[in-house]
Scaffold this motif. Sequence first.
Motif, short mmCIF file in Angstrom:
data_model
loop_
_atom_site.label_atom_id
_atom_site.label_comp_id
_atom_site.label_asym_id
_atom_site.label_seq_id
_atom_site.Cartn_x
_atom_site.Cartn_y
_atom_site.Cartn_z
N LYS A 91 -1.75 -10.95 -0.92
CA LYS A 91 -1.17 -12.26 -0.61
C LYS A 91 0.35 -12.26 -0.71
O LYS A 91 1.00 -13.18 -0.18
N SER A 92 0.93 -11.25 -1.34
CA SER A 92 2.38 -11.16 -1.40
C SER A 92 3.00 -10.85 -0.04
O SER A 92 4.19 -11.05 0.18
N ILE A 93 2.19 -10.34 0.89
CA ILE A 93 2.64 -10.08 2.26
C ILE A 93 2.16 -11.24 3.12
O ILE A 93 0.98 -11.36 3.43
N ALA A 94 3.08 -12.11 3.51
CA ALA A 94 2.72 -13.32 4.24
C ALA A 94 2.54 -13.07 5.73
O ALA A 94 1.69 -13.70 6.37
N SER A 95 3.37 -12.19 6.30
CA SER A 95 3.30 -11.97 7.74
C SER A 95 3.68 -10.53 8.06
O SER A 95 4.10 -9.76 7.19
N ILE A 96 3.55 -10.21 9.33
CA ILE A 96 3.85 -8.86 9.78
C ILE A 96 5.32 -8.51 9.56
O ILE A 96 5.68 -7.34 9.42
N LYS A 97 6.17 -9.52 9.49
CA LYS A 97 7.60 -9.29 9.26
C LYS A 97 7.88 -8.70 7.88
O LYS A 97 8.98 -8.18 7.64
N ASP A 98 6.90 -8.79 6.99
CA ASP A 98 7.09 -8.30 5.63
C ASP A 98 6.71 -6.83 5.46
O ASP A 98 6.65 -6.32 4.34
N LEU A 99 6.45 -6.12 6.56
CA LEU A 99 5.92 -4.75 6.47
C LEU A 99 7.00 -3.67 6.46
O LEU A 99 6.66 -2.48 6.39
N ASN A 100 8.25 -4.02 6.56
CA ASN A 100 9.30 -2.99 6.52
C ASN A 100 9.17 -2.14 5.26
O ASN A 100 9.16 -2.66 4.13
N GLY A 101 9.05 -0.83 5.46
CA GLY A 101 8.94 0.09 4.34
C GLY A 101 7.58 0.14 3.67
O GLY A 101 7.37 0.95 2.76
N LYS A 102 6.63 -0.71 4.09
CA LYS A 102 5.31 -0.76 3.47
C LYS A 102 4.39 0.33 4.05
O LYS A 102 4.58 0.81 5.16
N ARG A 103 3.38 0.66 3.26
CA ARG A 103 2.38 1.67 3.68
C ARG A 103 1.27 0.97 4.46
O ARG A 103 0.50 0.20 3.89
N VAL A 104 1.20 1.27 5.77
CA VAL A 104 0.29 0.53 6.65
C VAL A 104 -0.61 1.50 7.40
O VAL A 104 -0.12 2.43 8.06
N SER A 105 -1.91 1.28 7.33
CA SER A 105 -2.86 2.08 8.10
C SER A 105 -3.13 1.42 9.45
O SER A 105 -3.37 0.21 9.52
N VAL A 106 -3.11 2.23 10.52
CA VAL A 106 -3.32 1.71 11.88
C VAL A 106 -4.50 2.41 12.56
O VAL A 106 -4.55 2.53 13.78
N ASP A 107 -5.46 2.87 11.75
CA ASP A 107 -6.66 3.54 12.25
C ASP A 107 -6.32 4.94 12.79
O ASP A 107 -5.17 5.38 12.73
N LEU A 108 -7.33 5.61 13.34
CA LEU A 108 -7.15 6.97 13.83
C LEU A 108 -6.41 6.98 15.18
O LEU A 108 -6.50 6.01 15.95
N PRO A 109 -5.73 8.08 15.50
CA PRO A 109 -4.89 8.11 16.71
C PRO A 109 -5.64 8.42 18.00
O PRO A 109 -5.05 8.94 18.94
N ASN A 110 -6.94 8.10 18.07
CA ASN A 110 -7.65 8.23 19.35
C ASN A 110 -8.23 6.88 19.78
O ASN A 110 -8.88 6.79 20.80
N GLY A 111 -7.97 5.85 18.97
CA GLY A 111 -8.44 4.52 19.31
C GLY A 111 -7.35 3.71 19.96
O GLY A 111 -6.41 4.24 20.55
N GLY A 112 -7.46 2.38 19.85
CA GLY A 112 -6.47 1.51 20.47
C GLY A 112 -5.65 0.72 19.47
O GLY A 112 -4.58 0.21 19.81
N THR A 113 -6.14 0.63 18.22
CA THR A 113 -5.41 -0.15 17.22
C THR A 113 -4.01 0.39 16.99
O THR A 113 -3.04 -0.37 16.92
N PHE A 114 -3.90 1.70 16.90
CA PHE A 114 -2.57 2.28 16.63
C PHE A 114 -1.61 2.00 17.78
O PHE A 114 -0.41 1.80 17.57
N VAL A 115 -2.14 1.97 19.01
CA VAL A 115 -1.28 1.68 20.17
C VAL A 115 -0.70 0.28 20.05
O VAL A 115 0.52 0.08 20.19
N THR A 116 -1.56 -0.70 19.81
CA THR A 116 -1.09 -2.08 19.70
C THR A 116 -0.16 -2.25 18.51
O THR A 116 0.90 -2.89 18.61
N ALA A 117 -0.53 -1.67 17.38
CA ALA A 117 0.29 -1.81 16.16
C ALA A 117 1.68 -1.21 16.36
O ALA A 117 2.70 -1.84 16.05
N LEU A 118 1.74 0.01 16.89
CA LEU A 118 3.04 0.67 17.07
C LEU A 118 3.89 -0.06 18.11
O LEU A 118 5.12 -0.13 17.98
#
Length: 397
Positions: A151-178
């Motif tokens: 809950k300390s992370i309110a929005s995507i703007k708070d992710l600078n420097g944070k450790r974020v998983s975007v799923d495996l690199p053969n799916g589509g989640t990482f594409v959208t996230a990056l």
Amino acid sequence: MRRLFALALVAATTMCGPSARATDDNGLDPAKVSDSLKAIFQFGSASTKQALNANTVTLISGTIGGTYVQFGADLASVLDDGNKLRVLPIVGRGSVQSVADILFLQGVDLGIVRSDTLDYLERKGFAKDIKKQFTYVTKLYNEEMQMIAPKSIASIKDLNGKRVSVDLPNGGTFVTALTVFERLGIKPQVYYIEQRIAMEKLQKGELDAVIVCGGKPYKSVSNFKNDGRFHLARVEYAKPLQNDYLPATLTSKDYPNLIPEGQTVDTIAVPAVLAAYNWAPNTDRYRKLTQFVDAFFTKFPSFQRPPFHPKWKEVSLSAPLADWQRLPFAEQWLKTHNVETLTRARFDEFLKQTPSAANTVRSNTDRETLFRQFQQWDAERNARAQVRPAPATASQR
């Protein structure tokens, strides 16, 4: 003597043929009602083999537990028609892998991919003019970005420097996230970890957020065991995202484990697309696609009623997809059945009756954007009307 007896028994069984097959408790031969058993036991000929292969359409879906897999199962359930047409869903590995499978696997006819995947592959130098190699049958539903975080992370703007998983690199989640990170200037520490493992690491404090892109309600998000520390963080619909993404909302009904009752969370969504290789019209592979499209479009209203996935209610067959070319047969089918014309006519009438909406149209781009939103709303409205119980008759009251 025993050997001779055994050989005689085998011979007798073989001579009995179909009559020796087991029947169910009612004495009915299953082969009389099962096309599969008919093919195996009654025919088994070269012509049967040829017919089965000629009329089977294979569909690359997605990973187990995802919305793509459920859509593939729904398509097979409704469209399978004995030996006339069979839809064979294949469990896939995500949007990027599905693009490769459609291009290179000999037996794949269709696949579900995310609309931003082809742009990403071309932008990053993995492909050139890749959209010319593809055609689409229809835009499907919108896949929401879901970001589980403390809950300390309110929005995507708070992710600078944070450790974020975007799923495996053969799916589509990482594409959208990056893509979103790049456009918003956000620079997190990106990890490529399978979702279930990533969520365990999140709960242990080894990650700061897990991003999932998929049609809500997404199984792994619904099953996330929240001890009260976590929630779904906001993804603002910022201007740099508006050309390729749509605004979306997550509700407590979607994820009661992550959103307090009665509250909502703003996010973005990316369209999923039912795509195929751009086969020439005179090829057998194109013929199979026309069989599929005719059956799918004809029976489409069935998908928007229970027990099929609720995301079918978002699908509008005539919805356009910018920079993509539709399968010519699909385009012709829609025109022949006046699907696009009827929707456009309703849209024009909507603008006449809704001055506030008409005033938002400043350009052709604005008009098309509003039209796509109208198509989605119209599809959802029709779906609700189709599933609404009929009024009781006098004899039923």
